[in-house]
Design a protein around this motif. Sequence first.
Motif, PDB file in Angstrom:
ATOM      1  N   ARG A 263     142.322  36.531   7.667  1.00  0.00           N
ATOM      2  CA  ARG A 263     140.660  35.969   8.154  1.00  0.00           C
ATOM      3  C   ARG A 263     139.325  36.149   7.848  1.00  0.00           C
ATOM      4  NH1 ARG A 263     142.334  41.488  11.702  1.00  0.00           N
ATOM      5  NH2 ARG A 263     144.629  41.047  10.143  1.00  0.00           N
ATOM      6  N   ALA A 264     138.528  35.047   8.019  1.00  0.00           N
ATOM      7  CA  ALA A 264     137.704  34.642   7.708  1.00  0.00           C
ATOM      8  C   ALA A 264     136.647  36.325   7.353  1.00  0.00           C
ATOM      9  CB  ALA A 264     136.512  33.903   7.704  1.00  0.00           C
ATOM     10  N   GLN A 265     136.770  37.501   8.376  1.00  0.00           N
ATOM     11  CA  GLN A 265     135.656  38.139   9.058  1.00  0.00           C
ATOM     12  C   GLN A 265     136.543  39.463   9.983  1.00  0.00           C
ATOM     13  OE1 GLN A 265     132.056  36.214  10.142  1.00  0.00           O
ATOM     14  NE2 GLN A 265     132.964  37.098  12.427  1.00  0.00           N
ATOM     15  N   ASP A 266     136.530  40.302   9.259  1.00  0.00           N
ATOM     16  CA  ASP A 266     137.578  41.121  10.718  1.00  0.00           C
ATOM     17  C   ASP A 266     136.775  41.385  12.088  1.00  0.00           C
ATOM     18  OD1 ASP A 266     139.087  43.030  11.771  1.00  0.00           O
ATOM     19  OD2 ASP A 266     139.238  44.790  10.159  1.00  0.00           O
ATOM     20  N   ILE A 267     136.789  41.382  13.154  1.00  0.00           N
ATOM     21  CA  ILE A 267     136.160  41.374  14.237  1.00  0.00           C
ATOM     22  C   ILE A 267     137.384  41.743  15.660  1.00  0.00           C
ATOM     23  CG2 ILE A 267     135.035  39.070  14.368  1.00  0.00           C
ATOM     24  CD1 ILE A 267     137.229  37.623  15.856  1.00  0.00           C
ATOM     25  N   GLY A 268     138.491  42.257  14.099  1.00  0.00           N
ATOM     26  CA  GLY A 268     139.352  43.140  14.707  1.00  0.00           C
ATOM     27  C   GLY A 268     140.943  42.865  14.826  1.00  0.00           C
TER      28      GLY A 268
ATOM     29  N   GLU B 192     145.883  21.404   4.458  1.00  0.00           N
ATOM     30  CA  GLU B 192     146.937  21.850   5.337  1.00  0.00           C
ATOM     31  C   GLU B 192     146.436  21.174   7.423  1.00  0.00           C
ATOM     32  OE1 GLU B 192     146.476  26.690   3.515  1.00  0.00           O
ATOM     33  OE2 GLU B 192     145.158  25.958   6.183  1.00  0.00           O
ATOM     34  N   GLY B 193     146.894  21.528   8.160  1.00  0.00           N
ATOM     35  CA  GLY B 193     146.642  20.187   8.241  1.00  0.00           C
ATOM     36  C   GLY B 193     146.176  21.134   9.260  1.00  0.00           C
ATOM     37  N   GLY B 194     145.453  21.902   9.673  1.00  0.00           N
ATOM     38  CA  GLY B 194     144.426  22.195  10.327  1.00  0.00           C
ATOM     39  C   GLY B 194     143.041  21.160   9.737  1.00  0.00           C
ATOM     40  N   ASP B 195     143.711  20.548   8.792  1.00  0.00           N
ATOM     41  CA  ASP B 195     142.226  19.843   8.159  1.00  0.00           C
ATOM     42  C   ASP B 195     142.554  18.402   8.505  1.00  0.00           C
ATOM     43  OD1 ASP B 195     140.383  21.847   7.421  1.00  0.00           O
ATOM     44  OD2 ASP B 195     141.868  21.939   5.357  1.00  0.00           O
ATOM     45  N   ILE B 196     143.598  18.179   9.526  1.00  0.00           N
ATOM     46  CA  ILE B 196     143.991  16.639  10.356  1.00  0.00           C
ATOM     47  C   ILE B 196     143.420  16.699  11.326  1.00  0.00           C
ATOM     48  CG2 ILE B 196     145.725  14.953   9.000  1.00  0.00           C
ATOM     49  CD1 ILE B 196     147.082  17.213   7.004  1.00  0.00           C
ATOM     50  N   LEU B 197     142.645  15.596  11.329  1.00  0.00           N
ATOM     51  CA  LEU B 197     142.901  14.958  12.708  1.00  0.00           C
ATOM     52  C   LEU B 197     143.449  13.085  12.467  1.00  0.00           C
ATOM     53  CD1 LEU B 197     141.549  15.646  15.102  1.00  0.00           C
ATOM     54  CD2 LEU B 197     139.362  14.508  14.978  1.00  0.00           C
ATOM     55  N   VAL B 198     144.220  12.374  13.368  1.00  0.00           N
ATOM     56  CA  VAL B 198     144.526  11.383  13.691  1.00  0.00           C
ATOM     57  C   VAL B 198     144.107  11.221  14.563  1.00  0.00           C
ATOM     58  CG1 VAL B 198     146.980  10.501  14.326  1.00  0.00           C
ATOM     59  CG2 VAL B 198     147.233  12.611  12.873  1.00  0.00           C
TER      60      VAL B 198
ATOM     61  N   VAL C 252     133.051  26.846   8.124  1.00  0.00           N
ATOM     62  CA  VAL C 252     134.562  26.544   9.385  1.00  0.00           C
ATOM     63  C   VAL C 252     135.609  26.466   7.986  1.00  0.00           C
ATOM     64  CG1 VAL C 252     134.736  24.959  10.701  1.00  0.00           C
ATOM     65  CG2 VAL C 252     132.429  25.503  10.625  1.00  0.00           C
ATOM     66  N   LEU C 253     136.760  27.574   8.798  1.00  0.00           N
ATOM     67  CA  LEU C 253     137.448  27.249   7.982  1.00  0.00           C
ATOM     68  C   LEU C 253     138.766  26.155   7.825  1.00  0.00           C
ATOM     69  CD1 LEU C 253     139.873  29.119   7.139  1.00  0.00           C
ATOM     70  CD2 LEU C 253     141.040  29.237   8.910  1.00  0.00           C
ATOM     71  N   HIS C 254     138.559  25.446   9.038  1.00  0.00           N
ATOM     72  CA  HIS C 254     139.627  23.976   8.923  1.00  0.00           C
ATOM     73  C   HIS C 254     138.223  22.784   9.644  1.00  0.00           C
ATOM     74  CE1 HIS C 254     143.611  26.276   8.609  1.00  0.00           C
ATOM     75  NE2 HIS C 254     143.031  25.445   7.228  1.00  0.00           N
ATOM     76  N   PHE C 255     138.531  22.184   9.455  1.00  0.00           N
ATOM     77  CA  PHE C 255     138.475  20.233  10.089  1.00  0.00           C
ATOM     78  C   PHE C 255     138.305  20.663  11.953  1.00  0.00           C
ATOM     79  CE2 PHE C 255     138.633  16.140  11.384  1.00  0.00           C
ATOM     80  CZ  PHE C 255     136.786  15.611  10.719  1.00  0.00           C
ATOM     81  N   LYS C 256     139.390  20.661  11.711  1.00  0.00           N
ATOM     82  CA  LYS C 256     139.875  20.862  13.683  1.00  0.00           C
ATOM     83  C   LYS C 256     139.060  22.309  14.498  1.00  0.00           C
ATOM     84  CE  LYS C 256     144.097  19.722  13.680  1.00  0.00           C
ATOM     85  NZ  LYS C 256     145.470  18.490  13.678  1.00  0.00           N
ATOM     86  N   THR C 257     138.925  23.399  13.491  1.00  0.00           N
ATOM     87  CA  THR C 257     137.716  24.174  14.250  1.00  0.00           C
ATOM     88  C   THR C 257     137.051  23.426  15.095  1.00  0.00           C
ATOM     89  OG1 THR C 257     138.933  25.254  12.261  1.00  0.00           O
ATOM     90  CG2 THR C 257     137.037  26.198  13.589  1.00  0.00           C
ATOM     91  N   ASP C 258     136.275  22.591  14.019  1.00  0.00           N
ATOM     92  CA  ASP C 258     135.183  22.431  14.951  1.00  0.00           C
ATOM     93  C   ASP C 258     135.224  20.758  15.678  1.00  0.00           C
ATOM     94  OD1 ASP C 258     133.588  24.143  14.085  1.00  0.00           O
ATOM     95  OD2 ASP C 258     131.936  23.027  13.689  1.00  0.00           O
ATOM     96  N   CYS C 259     136.895  20.788  15.988  1.00  0.00           N
ATOM     97  CA  CYS C 259     136.861  19.245  16.595  1.00  0.00           C
ATOM     98  C   CYS C 259     138.230  18.929  17.348  1.00  0.00           C
ATOM     99  CB  CYS C 259     136.532  17.819  15.526  1.00  0.00           C
ATOM    100  SG  CYS C 259     137.699  17.354  14.280  1.00  0.00           S
ATOM    101  N   SER C 260     138.761  17.971  18.342  1.00  0.00           N
ATOM    102  CA  SER C 260     139.820  17.916  18.786  1.00  0.00           C
ATOM    103  C   SER C 260     140.075  16.565  19.385  1.00  0.00           C
ATOM    104  CB  SER C 260     140.619  19.111  20.060  1.00  0.00           C
ATOM    105  OG  SER C 260     139.532  19.242  20.466  1.00  0.00           O
ATOM    106  N   LEU C 261     141.297  15.752  19.106  1.00  0.00           N
ATOM    107  CA  LEU C 261     141.690  14.600  19.781  1.00  0.00           C
ATOM    108  C   LEU C 261     141.323  15.010  21.711  1.00  0.00           C
ATOM    109  CD1 LEU C 261     142.145  11.919  18.462  1.00  0.00           C
ATOM    110  CD2 LEU C 261     143.593  11.632  19.153  1.00  0.00           C
ATOM    111  N   MET C 262     141.377  14.128  22.198  1.00  0.00           N
ATOM    112  CA  MET C 262     140.534  13.786  23.807  1.00  0.00           C
ATOM    113  C   MET C 262     141.934  12.838  23.920  1.00  0.00           C
ATOM    114  SD  MET C 262     139.972  16.481  24.950  1.00  0.00           S
ATOM    115  CE  MET C 262     140.366  17.389  23.650  1.00  0.00           C
TER     116      MET C 262
END
Length: 260
Positions: free
Chosen positions: A25-30, A119-125, A166-176
């Motif tokens: 985790r980037a920061q401990d929030i529990g 990592e896959g979390g950085d990939i948006l197809v 921001v950890l991964h690219f897709k933390t901030d986006c997704s495909l609709m």
Amino acid sequence: MSDPTFEFRRAITRRPSASIVEGLRAQDIGTPDLDRMQQAHTAYVAALKRTGADVTELAPLEDFPDAVFVEDTTLCLPQGAILMHPGAPSRVGEVAEMATTVRGLYEDVRQIQGPGHIEGGDILVTAREILVGRSDRTDAAGVAELAEIAAEWGHSVREVFTPPGVLHFKTDCSLMDGETILATKRLDASGCFKGYRVLHVAEGEEPAANAIRFNNLVLMAAGFPRTAEMLNTAGYEVVEIDNTECAKLDGGMSCLSLRF
């Protein structure tokens, strides 16, 4: 004609293990609550199955606390699958654990050999290209190796940059859908989605940006009512899933499945 960016017949998920309390985790929030996470995971899988998809549910991996986040291990494309090379050393072993399952479902399976990481979390197809965000987990060499493999299958890769912190690219986006992207304003401001239709999550609801379009449904984290209302108004059928525990490990909706 089907749209391979969001119309899927199969998915792979993995049940969370008791060791998830040791997850990165980037920061401990529990500390994540395992029971609550398992309940949310069950709801997530049920939503995928509701669309008619065949979902493979893999057993927990106690040796790999973050293994529930299967998306980071593999990129699934219509032509084949590409096993990743994670940037977090503790997660590298997850790829070998996933490889047997992937090889049983795909005839053509390639692998990122390194030394670069991705990592896959950085990939948006999208319908026209593969966007890959450089981040703390994905570097230039990893993107370059992916681009070589994807080019053999007729895909073009475009490198973009994940916002700082921001950890991964897709933390901030997704495909609709093939041409529509849900994103935070901070990511869209970089210009990386020029030419696409972009829907912004509501101010203060940035974690809602990590959602998935899966057949007729959009699965998004619960607790972001203005973004959910916006998506419903835009014509999407939204299913809200409790993401409270995954969020403690920087995880979201896309992280929890491989979709193909």
